[in-house]
Design a protein around this motif. Sequence first.
Motif, PDB file in Angstrom:
ATOM      1  N   TYR A 106       0.852  -1.180   0.000  1.00  0.00           N
ATOM      2  CA  TYR A 106       0.000   0.000   0.000  1.00  0.00           C
ATOM      3  C   TYR A 106       0.891   1.235   0.000  1.00  0.00           C
ATOM      4  O   TYR A 106       2.025   1.194   0.457  1.00  0.00           O
ATOM      5  CB  TYR A 106      -0.865   0.053   1.262  1.00  0.00           C
ATOM      6  CG  TYR A 106      -2.012  -0.929   1.310  1.00  0.00           C
ATOM      7  CD1 TYR A 106      -1.817  -2.225   1.796  1.00  0.00           C
ATOM      8  CD2 TYR A 106      -3.283  -0.563   0.895  1.00  0.00           C
ATOM      9  CE1 TYR A 106      -2.873  -3.125   1.853  1.00  0.00           C
ATOM     10  CE2 TYR A 106      -4.348  -1.460   0.955  1.00  0.00           C
ATOM     11  CZ  TYR A 106      -4.134  -2.731   1.433  1.00  0.00           C
ATOM     12  OH  TYR A 106      -5.186  -3.619   1.491  1.00  0.00           O
ATOM     13  N   ARG A 107       0.333   2.344  -0.476  1.00  0.00           N
ATOM     14  CA  ARG A 107       0.971   3.640  -0.281  1.00  0.00           C
ATOM     15  C   ARG A 107       0.026   4.538   0.498  1.00  0.00           C
ATOM     16  O   ARG A 107      -1.200   4.417   0.376  1.00  0.00           O
ATOM     17  CB  ARG A 107       1.385   4.293  -1.608  1.00  0.00           C
ATOM     18  CG  ARG A 107       0.273   4.573  -2.579  1.00  0.00           C
ATOM     19  CD  ARG A 107       0.795   5.278  -3.837  1.00  0.00           C
ATOM     20  NE  ARG A 107       1.167   6.676  -3.579  1.00  0.00           N
ATOM     21  CZ  ARG A 107       1.721   7.482  -4.464  1.00  0.00           C
ATOM     22  NH1 ARG A 107       1.982   7.035  -5.686  1.00  0.00           N
ATOM     23  NH2 ARG A 107       2.011   8.729  -4.147  1.00  0.00           N
ATOM     24  N   GLN A 108       0.596   5.441   1.303  1.00  0.00           N
ATOM     25  CA  GLN A 108      -0.203   6.333   2.130  1.00  0.00           C
ATOM     26  C   GLN A 108       0.184   7.766   1.830  1.00  0.00           C
ATOM     27  O   GLN A 108       1.359   8.138   1.968  1.00  0.00           O
ATOM     28  CB  GLN A 108      -0.023   6.035   3.625  1.00  0.00           C
ATOM     29  CG  GLN A 108      -0.950   6.863   4.512  1.00  0.00           C
ATOM     30  CD  GLN A 108      -0.881   6.452   5.963  1.00  0.00           C
ATOM     31  OE1 GLN A 108       0.153   6.018   6.455  1.00  0.00           O
ATOM     32  NE2 GLN A 108      -2.007   6.561   6.668  1.00  0.00           N
TER      33      GLN A 108
ATOM     34  N   LEU B 238      -4.761   4.922   2.813  1.00  0.00           N
ATOM     35  CA  LEU B 238      -3.901   3.912   2.195  1.00  0.00           C
ATOM     36  C   LEU B 238      -4.574   3.397   0.930  1.00  0.00           C
ATOM     37  O   LEU B 238      -5.774   3.144   0.915  1.00  0.00           O
ATOM     38  CB  LEU B 238      -3.656   2.737   3.144  1.00  0.00           C
ATOM     39  CG  LEU B 238      -2.656   2.987   4.269  1.00  0.00           C
ATOM     40  CD1 LEU B 238      -3.372   3.488   5.506  1.00  0.00           C
ATOM     41  CD2 LEU B 238      -1.894   1.714   4.585  1.00  0.00           C
ATOM     42  N   ARG B 239      -3.778   3.216  -0.111  1.00  0.00           N
ATOM     43  CA  ARG B 239      -4.290   2.689  -1.377  1.00  0.00           C
ATOM     44  C   ARG B 239      -3.452   1.497  -1.812  1.00  0.00           C
ATOM     45  O   ARG B 239      -2.226   1.536  -1.740  1.00  0.00           O
ATOM     46  CB  ARG B 239      -4.278   3.789  -2.451  1.00  0.00           C
ATOM     47  CG  ARG B 239      -5.280   4.904  -2.207  1.00  0.00           C
ATOM     48  CD  ARG B 239      -5.192   5.978  -3.266  1.00  0.00           C
ATOM     49  NE  ARG B 239      -3.940   6.716  -3.168  1.00  0.00           N
ATOM     50  CZ  ARG B 239      -3.543   7.634  -4.051  1.00  0.00           C
ATOM     51  NH1 ARG B 239      -4.300   7.903  -5.111  1.00  0.00           N
ATOM     52  NH2 ARG B 239      -2.399   8.276  -3.887  1.00  0.00           N
ATOM     53  N   LEU B 240      -4.129   0.467  -2.275  1.00  0.00           N
ATOM     54  CA  LEU B 240      -3.462  -0.782  -2.632  1.00  0.00           C
ATOM     55  C   LEU B 240      -2.734  -0.647  -3.964  1.00  0.00           C
ATOM     56  O   LEU B 240      -3.317  -0.216  -4.966  1.00  0.00           O
ATOM     57  CB  LEU B 240      -4.504  -1.907  -2.707  1.00  0.00           C
ATOM     58  CG  LEU B 240      -3.987  -3.302  -3.030  1.00  0.00           C
ATOM     59  CD1 LEU B 240      -3.074  -3.805  -1.911  1.00  0.00           C
ATOM     60  CD2 LEU B 240      -5.155  -4.258  -3.230  1.00  0.00           C
TER      61      LEU B 240
ATOM     62  N   THR C 251       6.534   9.964  -4.451  1.00  0.00           N
ATOM     63  CA  THR C 251       6.944  10.315  -3.093  1.00  0.00           C
ATOM     64  C   THR C 251       5.796   9.980  -2.159  1.00  0.00           C
ATOM     65  O   THR C 251       4.681  10.466  -2.338  1.00  0.00           O
ATOM     66  CB  THR C 251       7.279  11.816  -2.996  1.00  0.00           C
ATOM     67  OG1 THR C 251       8.455  12.076  -3.751  1.00  0.00           O
ATOM     68  CG2 THR C 251       7.502  12.218  -1.534  1.00  0.00           C
ATOM     69  N   SER C 252       6.058   9.113  -1.188  1.00  0.00           N
ATOM     70  CA  SER C 252       4.979   8.592  -0.361  1.00  0.00           C
ATOM     71  C   SER C 252       5.567   7.747   0.767  1.00  0.00           C
ATOM     72  O   SER C 252       6.779   7.541   0.839  1.00  0.00           O
ATOM     73  CB  SER C 252       4.043   7.726  -1.225  1.00  0.00           C
ATOM     74  OG  SER C 252       2.894   7.328  -0.500  1.00  0.00           O
ATOM     75  N   VAL C 253       4.683   7.272   1.632  1.00  0.00           N
ATOM     76  CA  VAL C 253       5.065   6.263   2.610  1.00  0.00           C
ATOM     77  C   VAL C 253       4.461   4.945   2.145  1.00  0.00           C
ATOM     78  O   VAL C 253       3.255   4.862   1.895  1.00  0.00           O
ATOM     79  CB  VAL C 253       4.568   6.610   4.023  1.00  0.00           C
ATOM     80  CG1 VAL C 253       5.027   5.544   5.017  1.00  0.00           C
ATOM     81  CG2 VAL C 253       5.078   7.985   4.455  1.00  0.00           C
TER      82      VAL C 253
ATOM     83  N   GLY D  82       6.679   0.676   7.542  1.00  0.00           N
ATOM     84  CA  GLY D  82       6.671   1.616   6.433  1.00  0.00           C
ATOM     85  C   GLY D  82       8.046   2.000   5.923  1.00  0.00           C
ATOM     86  O   GLY D  82       9.056   1.930   6.633  1.00  0.00           O
ATOM     87  N   THR D  83       8.081   2.393   4.659  1.00  0.00           N
ATOM     88  CA  THR D  83       9.271   2.969   4.028  1.00  0.00           C
ATOM     89  C   THR D  83       8.896   4.353   3.530  1.00  0.00           C
ATOM     90  O   THR D  83       7.941   4.508   2.770  1.00  0.00           O
ATOM     91  CB  THR D  83       9.746   2.124   2.829  1.00  0.00           C
ATOM     92  OG1 THR D  83      10.212   0.864   3.285  1.00  0.00           O
ATOM     93  CG2 THR D  83      10.862   2.837   2.074  1.00  0.00           C
TER      94      THR D  83
END
Lengths: 113, 112
Positions: free
Chosen positions: A35-37, A43-45, A86-88, A107-108
């Motif tokens: 996911y990204r947040q 959060l989106r898959l 650019t995201s978590v 998270g990254t």
Amino acid sequence: DAGITQSPRHKVTETGTPVTLRCHQTENHRYMYWYRQDPGHGLRLIHYSYGVKDTDKGEVSDGYSVSRSKTEDFLLTLESATSSQTSVYFCAISSDPESGGYTFGSGTRLTVV
Amino acid sequence: QKEVEQDPGPLSVPEGAIVSLNCTYSNSAFQYFMWYRQYSRKGPELLMYTYSSGNKEDGRFTAQVDKSSKYISLFIRDSQPSDSATYLCAMDLSGNTGKLIFGQGTTLQVKP
């Protein structure tokens, strides 16, 4: 988070470069997700996997690819990083999604400059 | 319109207050409903998981699902400063895909 490790924790990269994020689990769970947040989006898959070499696209998969050659590792690759990526990024694992038992990594944080 | 709407807050309450967090959704096919808590710079952790309509209680937390109104709630009784976090609702169509649809999260601050 017990049983799930994401690496790196932080990364700054330049636009146009490929980037690979790693999710490693020690739980032997079948299901893995990326996911990204982002602010305002929750959060989106991105991609998910039901097993070794069994992957599929999620809601926001454009510009991303994944691989799962071993049960324990799920890799997310940004083919050519852009500033919009650019995201978590969070990895999640589950042994039984129907029970609601999802565990997320820490998270990254990726910055594309 | 997003599939899942959640007021981002921030919501600030005094210690001991009852907190009500809510989400609305548009897809009547959702059957599985979850609440996650996320502390700053950490991953989300599952708080409550509910199938279909009804209530579920776990300690100070109660989750409610009203499918007829497409509305879910999380209540926190006797709120504590340690409850200060972002609360995310999430939904799944079939319960066995893991393809969760999240709200954007509500930031809660509980003041001592």
